[in-house]
Write a protein that holds these residues in place. Sequence first.
Motif, short mmCIF file in Angstrom:
data_model
loop_
_atom_site.label_atom_id
_atom_site.label_comp_id
_atom_site.label_asym_id
_atom_site.label_seq_id
_atom_site.Cartn_x
_atom_site.Cartn_y
_atom_site.Cartn_z
N VAL A 94 0.85 -1.19 0.00
CA VAL A 94 0.00 0.00 0.00
C VAL A 94 0.89 1.24 0.00
N TYR A 95 0.59 2.17 -0.90
CA TYR A 95 1.27 3.46 -0.96
C TYR A 95 0.25 4.55 -0.67
N SER A 96 0.60 5.47 0.23
CA SER A 96 -0.30 6.54 0.65
C SER A 96 0.35 7.89 0.38
N TYR A 97 -0.37 8.76 -0.32
CA TYR A 97 0.13 10.08 -0.68
C TYR A 97 -0.64 11.14 0.10
N MET A 119 -5.39 12.13 2.30
CA MET A 119 -4.51 10.99 2.03
C MET A 119 -5.26 9.99 1.15
N GLU A 120 -4.71 9.76 -0.03
CA GLU A 120 -5.28 8.76 -0.94
C GLU A 120 -4.12 7.94 -1.49
N GLY A 121 -4.41 6.80 -2.10
CA GLY A 121 -3.30 5.95 -2.51
C GLY A 121 -3.73 4.75 -3.30
N THR A 226 5.13 3.06 6.91
CA THR A 226 3.95 3.32 7.73
C THR A 226 4.11 2.76 9.14
N THR A 260 -6.60 7.57 6.73
CA THR A 260 -5.41 6.79 6.41
C THR A 260 -5.83 5.53 5.66
N ALA A 261 -4.84 4.73 5.27
CA ALA A 261 -5.14 3.50 4.53
C ALA A 261 -6.05 2.57 5.31
N TRP A 264 -9.64 3.81 4.69
CA TRP A 264 -10.21 3.95 3.35
C TRP A 264 -11.39 2.99 3.17
#
Length: 305
Positions: A94-97, A119-121, A226, A260-261, A264
């Motif tokens: 998982v990548y979070s921007y 934060m989306e990813g 993370t 955060t992830a 989501w």
Amino acid sequence: MKPIRASLLAIALTAVFASPAHAATDAQLAAHWAPVHHQDTDSSDYDADYLSTVDFDGDWNALNNWESQDDSLARLTGAAYYSVVETGTHWFLVYSYFHPRDWDDSPDPFGQRTHENDMEGLLLTVRKDGSAFGKLEAAVTVAHSDFYSYVPAGSSFTGGQENVDGTLLLVNGHPATRQEAKGHGLYAWDGKNFPGGDGVVYSPTGVGEVPSGGNDRQVGYRLIDTFAPGGLWARRNNAETYASLGTFRGDNGKDNAANTAWGWDDQNDGAVLRGFMASDPALLVSTYFANEGDFSRTYVRNAYR
């Protein structure tokens, strides 16, 4: 050769070829598959679309990020958070921007279109095929309250309970993503130029850089674990940063509207619950896709659990 010895040799050879050439660390896996990231920008406030970190302003107080966003552009260095969990057959990355603002260039007096922190990813599914870094098979991206599914060329994955929304393109071996200006919904890159002709292309160089302007096509970004001590996950119960589990504090625009992830959630994907992209990606992937081949849902390790 006796049958028993021949069988043992066959088993040994299978084990050799099924084992990775070397055991890649999570950081190495994340760097190998980190996206080339196309960030659209809006000319009315270019730097509001620059990537940064949650603590870009030197603290973890999520209630001052909107105000701090434009205090010093030198602090808006490119970054993405990553996590890796693993089953017997796959790695799930998982990548979070992060952006300090989800914004608009028109007034939002009732706080319906904007909010502090964003934060989306995306989730990448990588098969453990015996090579050091595996084989990329699928991606699911986060755009607000919707998830989008993609497969790269050569993947056996097809649509399951969700349709495949497109092809995941690669740039120099890295998956290519794109992110909207202002609201920052994230999708697979479609191979086209930015909608308004201007945008920032971030590449995973390992060094976080600040764009020279809103149309900089060569900007480096770094990866942040993370699960690092004192980081995003370690602080998950800290009220300075979070309003609730997986939700950042925020009091500009709509209150407490960024996740955060592990917060989501797709608005209509049934049994795939909030946060499963991080905490149970094997379930999400087995639901969204079909024709996965050998696919284990039993985790070897999963720090979200």
